[in-house]
Structure formats: C-alpha cells, structure tokens
Design an enzyme around this catalytic site. Structure first.
Site, PDB file in Angstrom:
ATOM      1  CB  THR A 197      -0.872  -0.017   1.277  1.00 21.99           C
ATOM      2  OG1 THR A 197      -1.824  -1.060   1.146  1.00 21.99           O
ATOM      3  CG2 THR A 197      -1.594   1.302   1.506  1.00 21.99           C
ATOM      4  NE  ARG A 225     -10.439  -5.495   3.489  1.00 24.57           N
ATOM      5  CZ  ARG A 225      -9.304  -4.827   3.538  1.00 24.57           C
ATOM      6  NH1 ARG A 225      -8.851  -4.230   2.464  1.00 24.57           N
ATOM      7  NH2 ARG A 225      -8.605  -4.744   4.646  1.00 24.57           N
ATOM      8  CB  VAL A 226     -14.324  -0.885   1.647  1.00 23.20           C
ATOM      9  CG1 VAL A 226     -13.638   0.471   1.754  1.00 23.20           C
ATOM     10  CG2 VAL A 226     -15.171  -0.948   0.375  1.00 23.20           C
ATOM     11  CG  ASP A 228      -6.674   1.084   6.502  1.00 20.66           C
ATOM     12  OD1 ASP A 228      -6.583   0.152   5.675  1.00 20.66           O
ATOM     13  OD2 ASP A 228      -5.684   1.703   6.931  1.00 20.66           O
ATOM     14  CB  THR A 248       0.525   0.819   5.157  1.00 22.26           C
ATOM     15  OG1 THR A 248       0.608  -0.519   4.640  1.00 22.26           O
ATOM     16  CG2 THR A 248       1.817   1.133   5.906  1.00 22.26           C
ATOM     17  N   GLY A 249      -1.422  -1.298   6.722  1.00 20.93           N
ATOM     18  CA  GLY A 249      -1.476  -2.434   7.629  1.00 20.93           C
ATOM     19  C   GLY A 249      -2.796  -3.151   7.468  1.00 20.93           C
ATOM     20  N   GLY A 251      -6.194  -3.480   7.467  1.00 17.91           N
ATOM     21  CA  GLY A 251      -7.167  -2.392   7.433  1.00 17.91           C
ATOM     22  C   GLY A 251      -8.311  -2.494   8.423  1.00 17.91           C
TER      23      GLY A 251
HETATM   24  N1  ASP Z   1      -4.421  -1.111   4.758  1.00 20.25           N
HETATM   25  C1  ASP Z   1      -4.615  -1.836   3.541  1.00 20.25           C
HETATM   26  C2  ASP Z   1      -5.976  -2.473   3.576  1.00 20.25           C
HETATM   27  O1  ASP Z   1      -6.333  -3.051   4.587  1.00 20.25           O
HETATM   28  C3  ASP Z   1      -3.582  -2.884   3.285  1.00 20.25           C
HETATM   29  C4  ASP Z   1      -2.153  -2.507   3.614  1.00 20.25           C
HETATM   30  O2  ASP Z   1      -1.870  -1.376   3.961  1.00 20.25           O
HETATM   31  O3  ASP Z   1      -1.270  -3.370   3.498  1.00 20.25           O
HETATM   32  O4  ASP Z   1      -6.662  -2.446   2.594  1.00 20.25           O
END
Ligand code: ASP
Length: 331
Positions: A197, A225-226, A228, A248-249, A251
């Site tokens: 991301t 699916r949505v 964050d 990022t992470g 979500g």
């Molecule tokens: N935050 C993003 C999501 O959950 C994925 C990511 O940042 O790796 O869609």
C-alpha cells in the site's frame, strides 16, 4: 523597539508563510519485511522506487506547488510502479480482480475525497482528489465512482492492466493455503501477500499539510471488501492544527481503531507531540487491539514520525533541510 520588532514580524508573516519550509514523507506498505526474505536486487529496486516518488513530490513543493499536488505526484509515481500494492501491481480479490481504494485530505480546510472498490480507474488517487474538488461528496464507490471518472475524462483502463504475475502467484498461494487449512483470510493477510500500500504526507510553502493513501487492499479479499485506505480518519487524515497521517497495515484494525484520527486527536486534546502521539497509537492502542501495520505522520513544522509494529515498512522522507532518508527494516 520591541513594539517595532513585533510590528515588523506581523507585516512579514504572510510573506514568511508563503516561503515556509517544505517536507514530504511516504510509505510503500508495512508487513513481514526482513533482510532474510529480501535480495540485494529487490532491496535496491524498492529504494529506487521510493526515492523516485519522494523526488517527484518534493519537486512539486520546491517549485511552490501545494501539498495536495505533492501527495498526488508521489502516490502516482508508486501507483504506476508494479512493486507496490496500488494501481499496477495491486493485490487481487478472491476472483483475481484488482479493486482499488484511495483517499486524500487537505489539512488547510479538512476537505477530503475518497474512492472505494474501483476496477478501471488508472489513478485512484487522482479520482479521490476529483471527488474532493469536483463533486459535492466525500466518498464514491464502485461503478458510480467509475462513471464519475469517465464523465471527467479521468483515464480508465482495463482491469487486466493492474494484474501482475507476482500478485497472481500470491493469490494462488493464499487460496491454496485456505483450501488446505480452512483458515480465514486473517491468517494469510500478514506478510508478503498484501504488502505495498502506498501513502504520502506533505507540508508546502504556505504551511498547509496534506495526506493521501492508495491501495489494492489485501490479497484474496472478498469482492466488495473495503479497507481503511479510503476511510477518512482511519487510513488518511490531515489537519493543519495537528498532523497529516497515512496508514498501512491490516485495514480492519485501522478502521476499528480510527487510527489516523486517533493520532491527530491525541495531539489536539492532550497536547502530545507528533512522535509521542504516533507511537502511543501504533505501539499502544493499535497493538492492543491486535492490529499490525504502521503510519507516516507529519506536523505543521515538518517533523516526521513513522512508527510501525511489523518487521518492516517501506518508507522515506525529505526533511525540511532537504535531507533524503529511506528505510525498509525495523533496525
Ligand atoms: N491497509 C490496507 C488495507 O487493509 C492494506 C495494507 O496497507 O497493506 O486495505
């Protein structure tokens, strides 16, 4: 004498505000990134891509452009690069389709724009900005957002343009593992399967902050699916009085923790510094919730904090004194 100085300062301040320091920070995703699972070639490729994105955003700021323009320039550089999970190279849904989320926020007036689940828009961050500036709305989704893009002449492309062999292979691995272990998506959502991301935060000469985030989400996500990234306050937030933040992470946890807004709120209501608030949210509240990931955050002085609780986060910044730094691993 003191009065004269004060008067001079007052007269000079608008000019100062137009010639203030500039800074930019970016991330290219957090997750299980260790030296062991990286070759020198891939490491160099990521560093090159991060530097190119930073320089694209910084050039905008240097020439007097807005923080919004800089954030878009940096993110578009990464959306076009297959290394990152945004635009070309986005991770895929269970069905093998790229569904993209993005958002942007202006710290000067807390205006914001977001798009979720778009399949045909070449630059989701450009569309998020168009939603902010050219529609009465903050968030648009799916086919409605795509129709809006087409009506504005924002480039639309075939979904296949986003799909790369690397992400197809990651999807196959994830589905195979799920079939074998029956595990829910959570268990394969960490690590290399979803990483990449992208996000940017910037401070321009006028003293305005902006933040933006763009992603394909998580590998093998259910269609619809949505995450964050397009949710203002979760994945993206900007307010000149506190900070600009991009996350990022995993979500789902960032949504439940309202992570980006939590950092800004801590600063606003408790007077904590940027770095104290950013660390408290990532290493405290997000970690306690069971969430993994990180953020980049910048305050109006151009201070930067980039905490993450994973083994790595692709990241970089050009500070107010023009120094470029890049990072991948925890240490
Ligand atoms: N935050 C993003 C999501 O959950 C994925 C990511 O940042 O790796 O869609």
């Amino acid at each position: 004498m003191r009065l004269l100085l004060l008067a001079l300062l007052f007269v000079a301040s608008p000019a100062l505000a137009q010639n203030g320091p500039v800074a930019i920070a970016i991330h290219g995703g957090a997750g299980t990134i260790t030296r062991d699972n990286m070759t020198p070639e891939t490491e160099a490729a990521y560093e090159q891509a991060l530097e190119a994105a930073l320089r694209a955003g910084h050039a905008v700021l240097e020439s007097g452009g807005s923080s919004l323009d800089a954030v878009v320039a940096a993110i578009q550089s990464m959306e076009a690069d297959p290394l990152f999970n945004a635009g070309v190279g986005a991770v895929l849904t269970e069905e093998g389709i790229a569904e993209l989320d993005a958002s942007i926020m202006s710290g000067a007036d807390r205006d914001a724009g977001a798009v979720a689940g778009v399949r045909t828009v070449e630059s989701p961050i450009a569309l998020a900005r168009a939603v902010m500036e050219q529609s009465p709305h903050v968030m648009m989704a799916s086919t409605g957002a795509e129709a809006f893009a087409a009506s504005l002449g924002i480039p639309v492309v075939d979904n296949a343009m986003f799909v790369t062999p690397r992400r197809k292979a990651a999807l196959d691995r994830a589905l195979e593992r799920r079939n074998r272990t029956g595990a829910l998506p959570d268990s394969f959502s960490v690590g290399a399967e979803r990483m990449g991301t992208v996000g940017a935060v910037a401070l321009d000469r006028m003293g305005n902050l902006a933040a933006g985030t763009s992603t394909g989400g998580m590998t093998a996500k259910q269609f619809g699916r949505v995450g964050d990234a397009p949710i203002i306050g979760a994945g993206t937030y900007a307010d000149n009085e506190t900070a600009a933040i991009s996350a990022t992470g995993h979500g789902e946890y960032f949504i439940r923790g309202v992570v980006a807004y939590d950092v800004a709120s801590m600063m606003r209501y408790t007077g904590l510094s940027l770095s104290a608030a950013a660390n408290a949210v990532i290493h405290g509240r997000l970690t306690d919730l069971g969430g993994t990931g990180g953020i980049i955050a910048m305050d109006r002085e151009g201070n930067v904090s980039m905490p993450f609780n994973t083994s790595g986060m692709y990241r970089g910044m050009i500070s107010t004194d023009g120094e470029l730094t890049l990072g991948i691993y925890r240490d």
